[in-house]
Design a protein around this motif. Structure first.
Motif, mmCIF file in Angstrom:
data_model
loop_
_atom_site.group_PDB
_atom_site.id
_atom_site.type_symbol
_atom_site.label_atom_id
_atom_site.label_comp_id
_atom_site.label_asym_id
_atom_site.label_seq_id
_atom_site.Cartn_x
_atom_site.Cartn_y
_atom_site.Cartn_z
ATOM 1 N N SER A 139 0.815 -1.217 0.000
ATOM 2 C CA SER A 139 0.000 0.000 0.000
ATOM 3 C C SER A 139 0.847 1.266 0.000
ATOM 4 C CB SER A 139 -0.933 0.005 1.217
ATOM 5 O OG SER A 139 -0.174 0.118 2.415
ATOM 6 N N GLY A 140 2.150 1.116 0.188
ATOM 7 C CA GLY A 140 3.046 2.268 0.192
ATOM 8 C C GLY A 140 3.156 2.946 1.546
ATOM 9 N N MET A 141 2.553 2.373 2.574
ATOM 10 C CA MET A 141 2.550 3.028 3.876
ATOM 11 C C MET A 141 3.871 2.881 4.613
ATOM 12 S SD MET A 141 -0.189 4.578 3.908
ATOM 13 C CE MET A 141 -0.599 4.587 2.193
ATOM 14 N N ALA A 142 4.824 2.111 4.066
ATOM 15 C CA ALA A 142 6.171 2.052 4.640
ATOM 16 C C ALA A 142 7.050 3.147 4.050
ATOM 17 C CB ALA A 142 6.792 0.677 4.384
ATOM 18 N N ASN A 143 6.498 3.930 3.142
ATOM 19 C CA ASN A 143 7.216 5.035 2.508
ATOM 20 C C ASN A 143 6.873 6.325 3.257
ATOM 21 O OD1 ASN A 143 8.200 7.068 0.897
ATOM 22 N ND2 ASN A 143 7.138 6.398 -0.956
ATOM 23 N N GLY B 25 7.066 10.414 9.395
ATOM 24 C CA GLY B 25 6.441 9.725 8.275
ATOM 25 C C GLY B 25 6.286 8.237 8.514
ATOM 26 N N PHE B 26 6.636 7.792 9.708
ATOM 27 C CA PHE B 26 6.496 6.379 10.063
ATOM 28 C C PHE B 26 5.597 6.244 11.269
ATOM 29 C CE2 PHE B 26 10.902 6.129 8.289
ATOM 30 C CZ PHE B 26 10.645 5.205 7.294
ATOM 31 N N CYS B 27 4.779 5.221 11.279
ATOM 32 C CA CYS B 27 4.152 4.769 12.510
ATOM 33 C C CYS B 27 4.809 3.425 12.807
ATOM 34 C CB CYS B 27 2.632 4.670 12.371
ATOM 35 S SG CYS B 27 2.046 3.251 11.435
ATOM 36 N N PRO B 28 4.707 2.905 14.009
ATOM 37 C CA PRO B 28 5.375 1.634 14.306
ATOM 38 C C PRO B 28 4.993 0.526 13.331
ATOM 39 C CG PRO B 28 4.645 2.656 16.333
ATOM 40 C CD PRO B 28 4.085 3.491 15.208
ATOM 41 N N GLY B 29 3.726 0.447 12.963
ATOM 42 C CA GLY B 29 3.294 -0.601 12.040
ATOM 43 C C GLY B 29 3.903 -0.471 10.667
ATOM 44 N N GLY B 30 4.113 0.738 10.202
ATOM 45 C CA GLY B 30 4.729 0.948 8.897
ATOM 46 C C GLY B 30 6.240 0.830 8.929
ATOM 47 N N ALA B 31 6.841 1.119 10.069
ATOM 48 C CA ALA B 31 8.299 1.073 10.178
ATOM 49 C C ALA B 31 8.818 -0.354 10.301
ATOM 50 C CB ALA B 31 8.758 1.895 11.377
ATOM 51 N N LEU C 31 17.057 -1.592 5.752
ATOM 52 C CA LEU C 31 18.244 -1.049 6.422
ATOM 53 C C LEU C 31 18.462 0.432 6.109
ATOM 54 C CD1 LEU C 31 20.732 -4.042 6.070
ATOM 55 C CD2 LEU C 31 19.205 -3.509 7.974
ATOM 56 N N ASP C 32 17.399 1.111 5.757
ATOM 57 C CA ASP C 32 17.449 2.552 5.518
ATOM 58 C C ASP C 32 17.782 3.238 6.847
ATOM 59 O OD1 ASP C 32 16.891 5.273 5.178
ATOM 60 O OD2 ASP C 32 15.043 4.925 4.073
ATOM 61 N N PRO C 33 18.809 4.104 6.881
ATOM 62 C CA PRO C 33 19.182 4.773 8.140
ATOM 63 C C PRO C 33 18.021 5.534 8.787
ATOM 64 C CG PRO C 33 20.881 5.123 6.490
ATOM 65 C CD PRO C 33 19.738 4.449 5.788
ATOM 66 N N ALA C 34 17.126 6.106 7.980
ATOM 67 C CA ALA C 34 15.979 6.829 8.553
ATOM 68 C C ALA C 34 15.057 5.876 9.308
ATOM 69 C CB ALA C 34 15.207 7.550 7.449
ATOM 70 N N PHE D 30 13.313 3.556 14.479
ATOM 71 C CA PHE D 30 13.097 2.392 15.326
ATOM 72 C C PHE D 30 13.824 2.535 16.663
ATOM 73 C CE2 PHE D 30 13.932 -1.962 16.760
ATOM 74 C CZ PHE D 30 12.620 -2.405 16.870
ATOM 75 N N VAL D 31 15.055 3.029 16.635
ATOM 76 C CA VAL D 31 15.799 3.249 17.883
ATOM 77 C C VAL D 31 15.061 4.284 18.745
ATOM 78 C CG1 VAL D 31 17.939 4.199 18.844
ATOM 79 C CG2 VAL D 31 18.027 2.537 16.977
ATOM 80 N N ALA D 32 14.592 5.365 18.112
ATOM 81 C CA ALA D 32 13.843 6.389 18.854
ATOM 82 C C ALA D 32 12.540 5.813 19.406
ATOM 83 C CB ALA D 32 13.556 7.583 17.945
ATOM 84 N N LEU D 33 11.887 4.946 18.646
ATOM 85 C CA LEU D 33 10.655 4.292 19.098
ATOM 86 C C LEU D 33 10.912 3.468 20.355
ATOM 87 C CD1 LEU D 33 7.684 3.263 18.635
ATOM 88 C CD2 LEU D 33 8.707 1.461 17.252
ATOM 89 N N VAL D 34 11.940 2.647 20.321
ATOM 90 C CA VAL D 34 12.263 1.807 21.476
ATOM 91 C C VAL D 34 12.649 2.675 22.674
ATOM 92 C CG1 VAL D 34 13.869 0.056 22.345
ATOM 93 C CG2 VAL D 34 12.867 -0.191 20.068
ATOM 94 N N ALA D 35 13.443 3.720 22.436
ATOM 95 C CA ALA D 35 13.822 4.626 23.529
ATOM 96 C C ALA D 35 12.575 5.301 24.112
ATOM 97 C CB ALA D 35 14.807 5.681 23.023
#
Length: 142
Positions: free
Chosen positions: A20-24, A100-106, A113-116, A121-126
């Protein structure tokens, strides 16, 4: 069998998010840019998901008394709208709009392995650990 079904459910979700493109993140950010390059496709994806979930819950609860691998269904019952709910929703929405990401899309996008994505993901876990720490600290002072 429980783990196989859990994996397959996650796989279907990840494929759906990716297709669906929601990971973009650009697609998601464009959804929030109402006065610029607005892209309404996210609303259709979310609307479709809500309809499928609504019908799925109705069908499952009507047909089954309990899930196959658990003693009972675990469904939220609280209808309380409090500061914790509003604050968490606001932080989620602001983060979603900025990154531009929600946890489900990220999660499906981690494989790129995109740095963004990895930074998000690191910020999400923190953020999860910070929220847990703050909730525990607040609970001690009540």
């Amino acid at each position: 069998m429980k783990h196989v079904l859990t994996y397959l459910t996650g796989l279907v979700f990840g494929v759906g998010i990716s297709m669906s493109g929601m990971a973009n993140p650009a697609k998601v950010i464009n959804f929030f840019d109402v006065f610029g390059t607005w892209d309404p496709s996210l609303a259709f994806v979310m609307g479709g998901a809500v309809v499928v979930a609504f019908l799925g819950y109705r069908a499952v609860f009507k047909r089954f008394d309990s899930p196959a691998f658990e003693p009972r269904f675990t469904v939220p019952t609280s209808r309380v709208i409090d500061a914790k709910l509003i604050g968490g929703s606001a932080v989620f929405g602001i983060g979603w709009g900025i990154a531009g990401f929600c946890p489900g899309g990220a999660l499906p996008a981690i494989g790129t392995l995109d740095p963004a994505v990895l930074t998000f993901f690191v910020a999400l876990v923190a953020g999860i650990f910070a929220a847990k720490f703050m909730m525990q600290r607040t609970a001690r002072h009540v």
